[in-house]
Design an enzyme around this catalytic site. Structure first.
Site, PDB file in Angstrom:
ATOM      1  N   GLY A 116     -39.417   3.090 -16.322  1.00 38.72           N
ATOM      2  CA  GLY A 116     -38.390   2.086 -16.565  1.00 38.72           C
ATOM      3  C   GLY A 116     -38.346   1.616 -18.005  1.00 38.72           C
ATOM      4  O   GLY A 116     -37.272   1.388 -18.573  1.00 38.72           O
ATOM      5  N   CYS A 117     -39.515   1.487 -18.592  1.00 39.94           N
ATOM      6  CA  CYS A 117     -39.590   1.011 -19.981  1.00 39.94           C
ATOM      7  C   CYS A 117     -39.099   2.068 -20.962  1.00 39.94           C
ATOM      8  O   CYS A 117     -38.458   1.753 -21.965  1.00 39.94           O
ATOM      9  CB  CYS A 117     -41.034   0.619 -20.310  1.00 39.94           C
ATOM     10  SG  CYS A 117     -41.751  -0.543 -19.125  1.00 39.94           S
ATOM     11  N   SER A 118     -39.408   3.327 -20.672  1.00 42.35           N
ATOM     12  CA  SER A 118     -39.053   4.420 -21.580  1.00 42.35           C
ATOM     13  C   SER A 118     -37.615   4.887 -21.420  1.00 42.35           C
ATOM     14  O   SER A 118     -37.003   5.380 -22.367  1.00 42.35           O
ATOM     15  CB  SER A 118     -39.987   5.615 -21.349  1.00 42.35           C
ATOM     16  OG  SER A 118     -41.323   5.265 -21.641  1.00 42.35           O
ATOM     17  N   THR A 144     -44.093   4.200 -19.493  1.00 44.34           N
ATOM     18  CA  THR A 144     -43.735   4.132 -18.072  1.00 44.34           C
ATOM     19  C   THR A 144     -42.233   4.390 -17.927  1.00 44.34           C
ATOM     20  O   THR A 144     -41.465   4.163 -18.862  1.00 44.34           O
ATOM     21  CB  THR A 144     -44.102   2.758 -17.486  1.00 44.34           C
ATOM     22  OG1 THR A 144     -43.493   1.732 -18.262  1.00 44.34           O
ATOM     23  CG2 THR A 144     -45.611   2.548 -17.494  1.00 44.34           C
TER      24      THR A 144
END
Length: 214
Positions: free
Chosen positions: A105-107, A103
């Site tokens: 924000g996570c990546s 995703t």
């Protein structure tokens, strides 16, 4: 005089027969004594409610529970079982969780912040960096491999049943998929010494904020 009229006699006979059939049907029909509404069980249609309220949010001083997670293997081999409490026993570990692999924000932010900070964390005594999400082990392996996280020494573990997330009080229940709230923590010999919540800002869980607290 109508008593000898064949038409009237037939009509009377039909009325008698129909009345008898109706009476028999009522006698043998099942009687419902329970209202339909009593067969509806809201708790069974929303089983996540009890789970969601089962545990308080993790805090400093708590012990990481004994939960078996899955580690994806190369070439789609069978995922390996990893007991998180056994893995971090006797070690200083940085554990961070994300709502979903791959995703934005996570990546783009959360994971890269730990990749960049790996040497600084090591200098602070951190021996293990672990990334957790409720994606399955195959997705977590692919994310670790393609993001550069695995090459940086970060261990990617799947909490696909959300058992750890729920035990920590950090699950986000959904009809399709349970996700983990974004968080980071430091644990020493299985005990939480620092906890970073994303309740106010996601950036509170990124590696720079973790480093600043160590």
């Amino acid at each position: 005089d109508t008593t000898d009229n064949p038409i009237n006699s037939m009509t009377s006979l039909r009325i008698v027969l129909l009345s008898a059939v109706a009476a028999i049907g009522l006698a043998f029909s099942p009687t419902r004594t329970t209202p339909l509404s009593s067969f509806h069980h809201p708790s069974s249609s929303h089983p996540s409610t009890a789970l969601k309220m089962a545990n308080d949010e993790v805090k400093v001083g708590d012990k990481i529970p004994s939960v078996v997670l899955k580690e994806g293997q190369a070439d789609y081999e069978k995922p390996a079982d990893v007991n998180i409490s056994e893995l971090i026993a006797g070690k200083k570990a940085a554990i961070f969780a994300v709502p979903g692999a791959f995703t934005p924000g996570c990546s783009k932010t959360h994971l890269p912040s730990f990749i960049t900070a790996k040497e600084e964390l090591k200098a602070k005594g951190v021996e293990l960096i672990i990334c957790i999400a409720t994606n399955d082990a195959y997705v977590m392996e692919a994310w670790g491999r393609t993001s550069g996280g695995a090459d940086a020494g970060i261990l990617f573990l799947s909490d696909s049943n959300a058992e750890l997330s729920r035990a920590l009080g950090l699950s986000m229940e959904g009809d399709v998929m349970v996700r983990t709230k974004r968080f980071s923590l430091i644990a020493e010999d299985g005990v939480v010494t620092h906890y970073f919540s994303s309740a106010k800002e996601s950036s509170d869980t990124w590696a720079p904020n973790v480093l600043a607290a160590l």
